[in-house]
Design a protein around this motif. Structure first.
Motif, PDB file in Angstrom:
ATOM      1  N   ASP A   7      -8.731   8.575   9.728  1.00 41.16           N
ATOM      2  CA  ASP A   7      -9.671   7.482   9.957  1.00 41.16           C
ATOM      3  C   ASP A   7      -8.949   6.357  10.679  1.00 41.16           C
ATOM      4  O   ASP A   7      -8.181   5.609  10.074  1.00 41.16           O
ATOM      5  CB  ASP A   7     -10.250   6.978   8.632  1.00 41.16           C
ATOM      6  N   ALA A   8      -9.203   6.243  11.993  1.00 46.49           N
ATOM      7  CA  ALA A   8      -8.514   5.214  12.772  1.00 46.49           C
ATOM      8  C   ALA A   8      -8.880   3.816  12.302  1.00 46.49           C
ATOM      9  O   ALA A   8      -8.093   2.873  12.433  1.00 46.49           O
ATOM     10  CB  ALA A   8      -8.845   5.375  14.250  1.00 46.49           C
ATOM     11  N   TYR A   9     -10.078   3.661  11.738  1.00 41.65           N
ATOM     12  CA  TYR A   9     -10.509   2.344  11.296  1.00 41.65           C
ATOM     13  C   TYR A   9      -9.911   1.955   9.942  1.00 41.65           C
ATOM     14  O   TYR A   9     -10.243   0.912   9.398  1.00 41.65           O
ATOM     15  CB  TYR A   9     -12.032   2.274  11.246  1.00 41.65           C
ATOM     16  N   ALA A  10      -9.025   2.814   9.420  1.00 41.24           N
ATOM     17  CA  ALA A  10      -8.268   2.462   8.215  1.00 41.24           C
ATOM     18  C   ALA A  10      -6.902   1.872   8.574  1.00 41.24           C
ATOM     19  O   ALA A  10      -6.133   1.489   7.688  1.00 41.24           O
ATOM     20  CB  ALA A  10      -8.092   3.690   7.330  1.00 41.24           C
ATOM     21  N   LEU A  11      -6.605   1.799   9.877  1.00 42.89           N
ATOM     22  CA  LEU A  11      -5.346   1.182  10.311  1.00 42.89           C
ATOM     23  C   LEU A  11      -5.349  -0.302   9.939  1.00 42.89           C
ATOM     24  O   LEU A  11      -6.409  -0.930   9.833  1.00 42.89           O
ATOM     25  CB  LEU A  11      -5.193   1.318  11.828  1.00 42.89           C
ATOM     26  N   PRO A  12      -4.178  -0.895   9.743  1.00 47.65           N
ATOM     27  CA  PRO A  12      -4.136  -2.337   9.476  1.00 47.65           C
ATOM     28  C   PRO A  12      -4.637  -3.124  10.679  1.00 47.65           C
ATOM     29  O   PRO A  12      -4.436  -2.723  11.827  1.00 47.65           O
ATOM     30  CB  PRO A  12      -2.655  -2.610   9.197  1.00 47.65           C
ATOM     31  N   ILE A  13      -5.281  -4.236  10.430  1.00 43.60           N
ATOM     32  CA  ILE A  13      -5.815  -5.078  11.502  1.00 43.60           C
ATOM     33  C   ILE A  13      -4.693  -5.957  12.048  1.00 43.60           C
ATOM     34  O   ILE A  13      -3.994  -6.638  11.295  1.00 43.60           O
ATOM     35  CB  ILE A  13      -6.973  -5.949  10.986  1.00 43.60           C
ATOM     36  N   MET A  14      -4.515  -5.920  13.371  1.00 47.40           N
ATOM     37  CA  MET A  14      -3.459  -6.682  14.033  1.00 47.40           C
ATOM     38  C   MET A  14      -4.063  -7.906  14.716  1.00 47.40           C
ATOM     39  O   MET A  14      -5.148  -7.817  15.301  1.00 47.40           O
ATOM     40  CB  MET A  14      -2.758  -5.812  15.078  1.00 47.40           C
ATOM     41  N   PRO A  15      -3.353  -9.047  14.708  1.00 50.95           N
ATOM     42  CA  PRO A  15      -3.805 -10.184  15.522  1.00 50.95           C
ATOM     43  C   PRO A  15      -3.711  -9.824  17.003  1.00 50.95           C
ATOM     44  O   PRO A  15      -2.810  -9.096  17.425  1.00 50.95           O
ATOM     45  CB  PRO A  15      -2.815 -11.294  15.159  1.00 50.95           C
ATOM     46  N   ALA A  16      -4.644 -10.344  17.804  1.00 53.89           N
ATOM     47  CA  ALA A  16      -4.656 -10.010  19.227  1.00 53.89           C
ATOM     48  C   ALA A  16      -3.346 -10.362  19.904  1.00 53.89           C
ATOM     49  O   ALA A  16      -2.842  -9.609  20.738  1.00 53.89           O
ATOM     50  CB  ALA A  16      -5.822 -10.723  19.911  1.00 53.89           C
ATOM     51  N   ASN A  17      -2.762 -11.498  19.565  1.00 49.92           N
ATOM     52  CA  ASN A  17      -1.544 -11.920  20.271  1.00 49.92           C
ATOM     53  C   ASN A  17      -0.331 -11.084  19.890  1.00 49.92           C
ATOM     54  O   ASN A  17       0.687 -11.116  20.564  1.00 49.92           O
ATOM     55  CB  ASN A  17      -1.265 -13.410  20.056  1.00 49.92           C
ATOM     56  N   SER A  18      -0.421 -10.296  18.819  1.00 46.26           N
ATOM     57  CA  SER A  18       0.726  -9.468  18.418  1.00 46.26           C
ATOM     58  C   SER A  18       0.805  -8.179  19.227  1.00 46.26           C
ATOM     59  O   SER A  18       1.829  -7.494  19.191  1.00 46.26           O
ATOM     60  CB  SER A  18       0.640  -9.133  16.930  1.00 46.26           C
ATOM     61  N   LEU A  19      -0.269  -7.847  19.966  1.00 43.20           N
ATOM     62  CA  LEU A  19      -0.263  -6.595  20.712  1.00 43.20           C
ATOM     63  C   LEU A  19       0.759  -6.608  21.837  1.00 43.20           C
ATOM     64  O   LEU A  19       1.168  -5.556  22.316  1.00 43.20           O
ATOM     65  CB  LEU A  19      -1.655  -6.322  21.282  1.00 43.20           C
ATOM     66  N   MET A  20       1.162  -7.798  22.277  1.00 43.82           N
ATOM     67  CA  MET A  20       2.162  -7.906  23.341  1.00 43.82           C
ATOM     68  C   MET A  20       3.572  -8.123  22.784  1.00 43.82           C
ATOM     69  O   MET A  20       4.531  -8.169  23.527  1.00 43.82           O
ATOM     70  CB  MET A  20       1.809  -9.070  24.268  1.00 43.82           C
ATOM     71  N   GLN A  21       3.679  -8.260  21.485  1.00 44.00           N
ATOM     72  CA  GLN A  21       4.973  -8.507  20.859  1.00 44.00           C
ATOM     73  C   GLN A  21       5.561  -7.205  20.351  1.00 44.00           C
ATOM     74  O   GLN A  21       4.850  -6.215  20.144  1.00 44.00           O
ATOM     75  CB  GLN A  21       4.813  -9.504  19.706  1.00 44.00           C
ATOM     76  N   PHE A  22       6.871  -7.199  20.152  1.00 43.74           N
ATOM     77  CA  PHE A  22       7.491  -5.978  19.634  1.00 43.74           C
ATOM     78  C   PHE A  22       7.158  -5.812  18.166  1.00 43.74           C
ATOM     79  O   PHE A  22       7.376  -6.696  17.339  1.00 43.74           O
ATOM     80  CB  PHE A  22       9.016  -6.008  19.793  1.00 43.74           C
TER      81      PHE A  22
END
Length: 427
Positions: free
Chosen positions: A244-259
């Motif tokens: 279930d991909a929707y069981a993944l933890p929710i990430m802040p949008a700005n963290s998608l560009m961070q390591f």
């Protein structure tokens, strides 16, 4: 003697010319004056000009991929692999058949190939050992037509009907879009269960074996690769996708560009936010409290400005803001669009609000239609800003705005950059 008719004269002249050629010791069939090539490696060493001379070939080895109705046949012997240009009526055969191939060399569109082949099945043989290569090595073109193994993460699953040059519809292929690092390729699988869904493969880490086919342009220059895979048995799942991909933890949008370890894994990430722009079957833009993100998706699920959505996809770098590629999303419920950031009067414009909802005021200094968009140019202080509006949705009021008008525009801020990612313009 009766006089020759025109047709008889031409025919007689042709036979006389042919007879004189055969009797001339300096002229002989190509196959008679060139050595017979019995190994693929010998063919691959030829230059394009040499291959055009049509060296005769006699090869013995195994078919690694066979779909002659689409003009796609790969063969490998103990020395190397090569593309076989099968045309016309093709013999009954399949990948794993031990065959003898008689034909002549040709330059191919990228590397030397075998043309005018006569393929004789003489038995069965195991497929060659597949050497593991990083995708970067395959993108050099050195492994063109070779039986190889690549590892990556499945990004998309489709069933494609491919049309061969004859324009007769060919058999469908199961096509996996796979990413390895920053590069992508497609694996085209010949044999699969047509009544089975393979969506569970999305986000799985796999190892795939197949014949490496080079994608090229009209100048014989490599532009990418794809893998031709005879059957699903050549796909090995090394790490199954989360159920279930929707069981993944929710990430802040700005963290998608961070390591983060999650981003470095190459797997899907999950974000939530409100819709600020939507173009169904292409992309939408969503925003949370940390920033905006562009969600690339071919879904046609209708969403409205302000709707809250849940999205999963593969993170990638945009010009500034993050992008979720090969994404899917679901509507959580209604919401409210965020208050747009007011950039009017800003002393400097930068990437800080890229992919976010903003408003700006300025004077119209130019208008035009570019492709499917109505484009206006605003002068806002010392900056010029392009305003792009879908031309099909522009009403008469928008079309009648005159140059010199003062406008306040609300929309998604997009920063355009140079090759060093320095801001050059805004829209």
């Amino acid at each position: 003697m009766l006089p020759l008719s025109t047709r008889q004269f031409v025919r007689a002249a042709a036979w006389m010319l042919a007879a004189s050629c055969f009797s001339d010791p300096s002229y002989a069939w190509t196959q008679e004056r060139l050595p017979l090539l019995s190994e693929v490696a010998q063919v691959r060493r030829l230059t394009a000009e040499e291959a055009r001379q049509k060296y005769p070939v006699h090869l013995r080895g195994v078919l690694t991929y066979y779909m002659p109705e689409l003009g796609v046949t790969f063969f490998q012997d103990s020395t190397a692999g090569i593309y076989i240009k099968v045309e016309g009526v093709a013999p009954q055969a399949s990948a794993g058949d031990l065959v003898e191939v008689d034909g002549v060399t040709g330059p191919g569109d990228f590397a030397p190939e075998v043309e005018k082949p006569r393929i004789t099945v003489v038995g069965k043989a195991p497929l060659p050992h597949a050497q593991l290569f990083p995708l970067e090595e395959l993108l050099t073109g050195r492994q063109d037509s070779q039986w190889v193994e690549i590892r990556g993460v499945v990004r998309s699953v489709d069933i494609e009907d491919m049309d061969p040059p004859s324009m007769e519809k060919g058999p469908p292929s199961l096509v996996l879009g796979i990413a390895a690092g920053n590069n992508k390729f497609k694996a085209r699988i010949r044999e699969f269960q047509h009544d089975t869904s393979y969506s569970s493969l999305i986000d799985a880490a796999v190892a795939v074996r197949g014949a490496c086919a080079t994608l090229f342009n009209e100048r014989r220059q490599l532009v990418g690769i794809q893998l031709y895979v005879p059957g699903l048995e050549q796909v090995r799942i090394e790490e199954a996708a989360r159920a279930d991909a929707y069981a993944l933890p929710i990430m802040p949008a700005n963290s998608l560009m961070q390591f983060t370890q999650e981003r470095a894994s190459g797997h899907r990430l999950r974000v939530q936010g409100v819709v600020t722009f939507s173009r169904p079957r292409h992309f939408l833009v969503m925003q949370d409290s940390s920033g905006g993100v562009v969600v690339m998706s071919d879904q046609d699920t209708a969403v409205r400005l302000g709707d809250r959505i849940d999205a999963v996809g593969f993170p990638a770098s945009g010009q500034y803001a993050p992008i979720l590629e090969d994404a899917e999303y679901r509507r959580i419920g209604p919401g409210a669009a965020p208050q747009p950031a007011d950039l009017t009067g800003a002393t400097s414009l930068n990437s800080g609000h890229d992919a976010e909802l903003v408003k700006v005021r300025g004077r119209v200094i130019d208008k035009s239609v570019v492709g499917e968009e109505l484009v206006s140019t605003l002068q806002a202080g010392r900056y010029t800003i392009r305003v792009n509006l879908d031309n099909s949705s522009a009403d008469q009021k928008a079309r009648s705005i005159a140059i010199g008008s003062q406008l306040e525009v609300t929309g998604i801020w997009s920063v355009q950059t140079d090759e060093y990612r320095n801001p050059t313009s805004f829209k």
